[in-house]
Every structure is written in C-alpha cells, then in structure tokens.
Scaffold this motif. Structure first.
Motif, PDB file in Angstrom:
ATOM      1  N   ASN A 146      79.483 -20.744 -44.642  1.00 47.30           N
ATOM      2  CA  ASN A 146      78.360 -20.916 -45.155  1.00 47.30           C
ATOM      3  C   ASN A 146      77.643 -19.777 -45.287  1.00 47.30           C
ATOM      4  OD1 ASN A 146      77.733 -23.848 -46.356  1.00 47.30           O
ATOM      5  ND2 ASN A 146      78.521 -24.401 -44.140  1.00 47.30           N
ATOM      6  N   ILE A 147      77.935 -18.959 -44.733  1.00 48.73           N
ATOM      7  CA  ILE A 147      77.256 -17.359 -44.697  1.00 48.73           C
ATOM      8  C   ILE A 147      78.148 -16.281 -45.406  1.00 48.73           C
ATOM      9  CG2 ILE A 147      75.666 -17.756 -42.580  1.00 48.73           C
ATOM     10  CD1 ILE A 147      77.398 -15.943 -41.209  1.00 48.73           C
ATOM     11  N   LEU A 193      79.110 -11.133 -47.904  1.00 43.96           N
ATOM     12  CA  LEU A 193      79.899 -10.694 -49.202  1.00 43.96           C
ATOM     13  C   LEU A 193      78.852  -9.693 -50.066  1.00 43.96           C
ATOM     14  CD1 LEU A 193      82.511  -9.949 -50.722  1.00 43.96           C
ATOM     15  CD2 LEU A 193      82.006 -11.796 -52.143  1.00 43.96           C
ATOM     16  N   VAL A 194      77.793 -10.198 -50.314  1.00 46.98           N
ATOM     17  CA  VAL A 194      76.687  -9.427 -51.007  1.00 46.98           C
ATOM     18  C   VAL A 194      76.203  -8.438 -50.100  1.00 46.98           C
ATOM     19  CG1 VAL A 194      74.347  -9.624 -51.910  1.00 46.98           C
ATOM     20  CG2 VAL A 194      76.018 -11.521 -52.327  1.00 46.98           C
ATOM     21  N   VAL A 249      69.960  -9.426 -41.874  1.00 43.74           N
ATOM     22  CA  VAL A 249      70.375 -10.353 -43.127  1.00 43.74           C
ATOM     23  C   VAL A 249      71.423 -11.459 -42.611  1.00 43.74           C
ATOM     24  CG1 VAL A 249      71.688 -10.410 -45.327  1.00 43.74           C
ATOM     25  CG2 VAL A 249      70.023  -8.520 -44.919  1.00 43.74           C
ATOM     26  N   LEU A 250      72.181 -11.107 -41.810  1.00 43.86           N
ATOM     27  CA  LEU A 250      73.209 -12.243 -41.481  1.00 43.86           C
ATOM     28  C   LEU A 250      72.649 -13.081 -40.320  1.00 43.86           C
ATOM     29  CD1 LEU A 250      76.534 -10.324 -41.443  1.00 43.86           C
ATOM     30  CD2 LEU A 250      75.525 -11.704 -43.266  1.00 43.86           C
ATOM     31  N   ARG A 251      71.768 -12.690 -39.605  1.00 43.78           N
ATOM     32  CA  ARG A 251      70.999 -13.498 -38.620  1.00 43.78           C
ATOM     33  C   ARG A 251      70.051 -14.498 -39.541  1.00 43.78           C
ATOM     34  NH1 ARG A 251      65.791 -12.618 -34.498  1.00 43.78           N
ATOM     35  NH2 ARG A 251      66.325 -14.648 -33.214  1.00 43.78           N
ATOM     36  N   ALA A 252      69.366 -14.031 -40.456  1.00 48.69           N
ATOM     37  CA  ALA A 252      68.468 -14.877 -41.260  1.00 48.69           C
ATOM     38  C   ALA A 252      69.525 -16.163 -41.908  1.00 48.69           C
ATOM     39  CB  ALA A 252      67.807 -14.365 -42.346  1.00 48.69           C
ATOM     40  N   ASP A 309      70.561 -18.537 -39.332  1.00 46.07           N
ATOM     41  CA  ASP A 309      69.509 -19.493 -38.925  1.00 46.07           C
ATOM     42  C   ASP A 309      69.170 -20.439 -39.801  1.00 46.07           C
ATOM     43  OD1 ASP A 309      68.635 -18.168 -36.460  1.00 46.07           O
ATOM     44  OD2 ASP A 309      67.387 -16.703 -37.269  1.00 46.07           O
ATOM     45  N   THR A 310      69.256 -20.187 -41.232  1.00 42.86           N
ATOM     46  CA  THR A 310      69.071 -21.200 -42.152  1.00 42.86           C
ATOM     47  C   THR A 310      69.991 -22.107 -41.859  1.00 42.86           C
ATOM     48  OG1 THR A 310      67.933 -19.441 -44.033  1.00 42.86           O
ATOM     49  CG2 THR A 310      69.028 -21.423 -44.629  1.00 42.86           C
TER      50      THR A 310
END
Length: 284
Positions: A199-200, A205-206, A164-167, A170-171
C-alpha cells in the motif's frame, strides 16, 4: 480471491480501474530518446571523445557536425559519450536513496513512536547540510571516484524519502484493516508484507521519480564543478563549464550538452508530476 501478495484494501473501498490520464506521449518519447542517447551514444561515437582532432572551437562542418571544443576534440563524440555517466550516477544515487529511505521510513513507522522519532532525527541530521556541500566534501575526499558522487547524491536525498515513506506507512498502520489484521493475530512481518509494503508502493514510486530529478541536478552540478570522473572523460556537466569561455567563438560545444541536460531534467520532472497526480487520484 485475495492472494498472499495482494494488498488488502480498506473495507468499502473498491479497487479503482478508472481510465487515468497517462503522461503525454511526447514526454515519454523525449525522455526515452535522451536516455538512449546517453546510454548507447558511446557505441556510435564517430571519433574518440578524448582525441584532439582539429583546432579549438572549429565551426561545425562535414567532419565535425557540432564543431570542436576548447581542446580541439569532436563535440559530437563527446556529447554521445558524456551522458552515460550522468544518467547512471543519478540512477544509482536514486536507487541507493530509495533503499535507505524505504528501510528507515518503514522501520520508523513499525517500531515504537519514541524509537521512530529518534531514527528520523538521526536521518534528519543529513538534511541540515546543503546537498551541494555533501557532494563537494565526498567528491573532494575521493577525487576521481564516481562512487563518491553516488554516495553523496544518496545521502543528500535519502532524508526526504525517509520522511515521506514513514508518513505513508503511518497512514497504512493507522487504518482499520491493519487493526483488524492485528486483532486476528497477524505478526508484524505479515502486516509488513501484506499491508504496509503493497500500500506504500505508489508513494514510493512517486518519491523515487522526484528524487531522480534532484539526483540529475546534483550529478550535473558535480560534473560542472569537475568532480567525479577526472581526466578527459566526457561529461555533459563538465563540457558546459569547459566551453563557456569560448561561447563567443562557438556556441555548440557548451549549448549541446546544456540543452540535453535541460531536456532530460524537464521531461523527467514533468513525468514525475504526472505520476504524482495519477497516484493521488487513485488513492482518493
């Protein structure tokens, strides 16, 4: 003025201050009450949670508001003392999984695509194993150790956080404002500090909230199977398994901890869902 710690936003995308829907008050209140009961319960316990005080499966009365359990111990005292281990173990496992997921996910996004894919594949090797199997192996290898359950929970949930955090990273790295930062000569450390991490923060947090739900389930399951802290130490999950055979004689010894586990899991899950909706609307 944008300070050094203020996240850079996409050009033309204003900061949103909209009135976002907040989680219903009763969800937060119910979650807080159960957590406080778990953490502070041992301080107000009327009896020792391990002392045999009466006959097994005695019905509730003035001396024992929730009756007694399979060994004649006060159920109310064990309920008050049995939640701290589950909550603290789940929180510790979630924190460890979040740290591993954040480190591995951001690192996989910042390095080359080939190295990033290799790192994610190594972490994915843990995701192949059923989470309960990881808990059983580590807890059985270190009997009576709460740290083993924490490590098992972290290892079982960290691979999903990594992806999740890599995606998310990447964004951010593919956005125009990061390309502009690189064009003007910003170092990788500066991009990481000022662009990627701020920005992530929302997705992180989610993800942490969602992993906490899974950690609660795994921790309660470990207690139900008799793993982790051994002996007569109270544990909501263990209390359910210990007292189910006497359900026809007294329902409160297993029903009280089971309801608290369900209430805590449902409330945390609903709060995590609302948090995901809020972050998603803010990013739109």
């Amino acid at each position: 003025m944008t300070t050094a710690l203020t996240p850079r936003r996409r050009p033309g995308t204003p900061a949103r201050r909209s009135a976002r829907r907040r989680p219903p008050l009763f969800l937060g209140a119910a979650t807080l009450l159960v957590v406080l009961l778990a953490l502070l319960g041992p301080l107000v316990s009327p009896h020792s949670p391990t002392a045999q005080l009466a006959a097994p499966f005695q019905q509730p009365d003035g001396a024992f508001p929730l009756g007694t359990d399979v060994l004649g111990r006060d159920v109310a005292s064990r309920v008050l003392g049995g939640g701290r281990t589950i909550v603290l173990t789940a929180l510790a496992g979630t924190a460890a999984a979040g740290a591993v997921g954040m480190t591995a996910g951001v690192l996989a996004a910042m390095v080359s695509r080939r190295l990033g894919d290799l790192l994610v594949r190594c972490v994915d090797a843990l995701a192949v194993l059923p989470p309960l199997l990881v808990v059983l192996v580590l807890a059985a290898g270190f009997p009576g150790s709460g740290a083993a359950v924490v490590a098992a929970v972290a290892l079982a949930t960290a691979p999903f956080s990594t992806r999740v955090l890599r995606a998310a990273a990447d964004t951010v790295l593919a956005s125009g404002y990061v390309e502009a930062a690189r064009a003007r000569g910003d170092t990788r450390r500066a991009v990481l500090r000022h662009d990627v991490l701020p920005n992530i923060a929302g997705p992180a947090l989610v993800d942490t909230a969602l992993r906490l739900v899974a950690s609660l389930h795994l921790t309660a399951t470990a207690g139900f199977l008799g793993l982790g802290r051994g002996g007569a130490a109270p544990d909501w999950g263990r209390m359910v398994s210990e007292n189910v055979p006497g359900a026809t004689l007294a329902a409160t010894p297993f029903l009280a901890p089971a309801l608290l586990l369900v209430l805590l899991s449902v409330c945390v899950g609903l709060l995590a869902g609302r948090l995901a909706d809020t972050v998603g609307r803010g990013a739109a």
